[in-house]
Design an enzyme around this catalytic site. Structure first.
Site, PDB file in Angstrom:
ATOM      1  N   GLU A 212       0.807  -1.228   0.000  1.00 49.97           N
ATOM      2  CA  GLU A 212       0.000   0.000   0.000  1.00 49.97           C
ATOM      3  C   GLU A 212       0.839   1.276   0.000  1.00 49.97           C
ATOM      4  O   GLU A 212       0.324   2.358   0.275  1.00 49.97           O
ATOM      5  CB  GLU A 212      -0.929  -0.025   1.203  1.00 49.97           C
ATOM      6  CG  GLU A 212      -1.890  -1.198   1.186  1.00 49.97           C
ATOM      7  CD  GLU A 212      -2.669  -1.292   2.478  1.00 49.97           C
ATOM      8  OE1 GLU A 212      -3.686  -0.581   2.579  1.00 49.97           O
ATOM      9  OE2 GLU A 212      -2.287  -2.054   3.366  1.00 49.97           O
TER      10      GLU A 212
ATOM     11  N   SER B 178      -6.618  -2.158   1.674  1.00 46.71           N
ATOM     12  CA  SER B 178      -6.664  -1.751   0.259  1.00 46.71           C
ATOM     13  C   SER B 178      -6.964  -2.881  -0.718  1.00 46.71           C
ATOM     14  O   SER B 178      -6.765  -2.757  -1.906  1.00 46.71           O
ATOM     15  CB  SER B 178      -5.357  -1.061  -0.147  1.00 46.71           C
ATOM     16  OG  SER B 178      -5.362   0.273   0.298  1.00 46.71           O
TER      17      SER B 178
ATOM     18  N   SER C 277     -11.091   9.111  -1.496  1.00 46.34           N
ATOM     19  CA  SER C 277     -11.397   8.247  -0.359  1.00 46.34           C
ATOM     20  C   SER C 277     -12.720   8.614   0.297  1.00 46.34           C
ATOM     21  O   SER C 277     -13.242   9.724   0.137  1.00 46.34           O
ATOM     22  CB  SER C 277     -10.268   8.316   0.672  1.00 46.34           C
ATOM     23  OG  SER C 277      -9.056   7.828   0.142  1.00 46.34           O
TER      24      SER C 277
END
Length: 323
Positions: free
Chosen positions: A15, A164, A298
């Protein structure tokens, strides 16, 4: 005098790039009139601060850098590392030893929530609902037939300690199961296999400080792929995200209340996001994200915006709560 705030990006997991995006968004958002803001990239033991096209090594003895013979000590660490060592308690241990305030959950909460199976087992004992699951460990033999009998098909196969959606697969057919497990083991030493629950996926963020609790609006997630994978999570064209979610006021209140209770049960700190699946008005928790993504795409920034709040104000609340 302004506080010196260090945003920490990078880490040692798959990530890394998402962390870089998260940290940059936080850097751009933080109020520069209120704080002196710096950005660092951590990779292994290599901790560097980027400042005016130069890199400076962090002195781990006192969490500082020296610029032109001037020592700059950082007052607060805003951890923006997804995965290890930022989300699993390792960095939190360092900051606790150094007595340096930071933005996230403490050691126990971070390490517990990072381990999906351990977190689910703990919360199940408190009465929260989860999909049926099995934990596999690397180099141990596994029986695909037994897995199918326990969790059924379709099922989800994912690394036990990761975020993720790296290494995750939705398995529809029995012959796909072994390869999905091996794929997940490429991302870690443990794999969790979960029953597939067909329902509506939602997510709810919140922050609590000593002075106030702010539960954000709920986001409904409608992926265009078969499930909400890495591509759907970070490519805005691959999922429809609807805030607030198209659910009843009663169900909204229930999920927001549940999110607050889970936050407390896990002894969380800072901004946290909890993911759920709703089936026939039954709420199943998926996972807790103690360092949720803060990229422009996000959930948290969008939920804050839907409240007509400024993300910079929410970030300031997190920082000021530690002083």
């Amino acid at each position: 005098m302004k506080r010196n705030i260090l945003i920490i990006a990078g880490g040692d997991s798959a990530e890394f790039e998402i962390s870089m995006q998260t940290s940059q968004h936080i850097f751009n958002t933080l109020d520069k009139k209120q704080y002196q803001v710096y950005l660092a990239v951590f990779r292994g033991q290599n901790w560097k601060v980027n400042l005016e096209d130069h890199q400076y090594d962090i002195d781990k003895n006192d969490f500082s850098i020296t610029v032109a013979a001037n020592k700059i000590k950082f007052d607060f660490a805003y951890i923006a590392i997804h995965g290890t060592p930022g989300e699993n308690g390792i960095l939190q241990g360092y900051f606790s030893l150094m007595n340096i305030p930071h933005s996230t959950c403490d050691v126990l909460s971070s390490s517990l929530t990072f381990n999906k199976h351990a977190c689910n087992t703990y919360l199940k004992a408190l009465g929260y609902q989860f999909a049926k699951s099995i934990l596999l460990k690397k180099n141990e033999k596994f029986d695909c037939k037994l897995i199918e009998q326990t969790v059924g098909l379709p099922c989800f196969v994912k690394p036990n300690a990761d975020g993720s959606s790296f290494g995750i697969s939705k398995v529809n057919q029995f012959h796909e199961l072994e390869n999905a497990i091996l794929k997940a083991f490429n991302e870690g030493n443990e794999v969790i296999i979960e029953e597939f629950i067909e329902g509506l996926e939602v997510t709810c963020g919140l922050v609590k400080t000593s002075k106030e609790e702010i539960v954000f609006p709920i986001t409904e997630v409608v992926p265009k792929n078969e499930f909400f994978d890495f591509e759907a999570k970070y490519d805005p064209t691959m999922a429809e995200e609807i805030t607030p979610a198209r659910i009843s006021a009663e169900l909204t209140d229930k999920i927001q209340s549940l999110t607050s209770k889970i936050y407390d049960a896990l002894k969380c700190k800072g901004i946290v996001r909890i993911d759920y699946i709703i089936k026939n008005d039954e709420i199943y928790m998926l996972e807790a994200n103690t360092i949720p993504g803060m990229t422009a795409n996000s959930f948290i920034p969008k939920q804050v915006k839907a409240m007509n709040r400024e993300l910079s104000d929410i970030l300031s609340l997190v920082i000021e709560d530690q002083f």
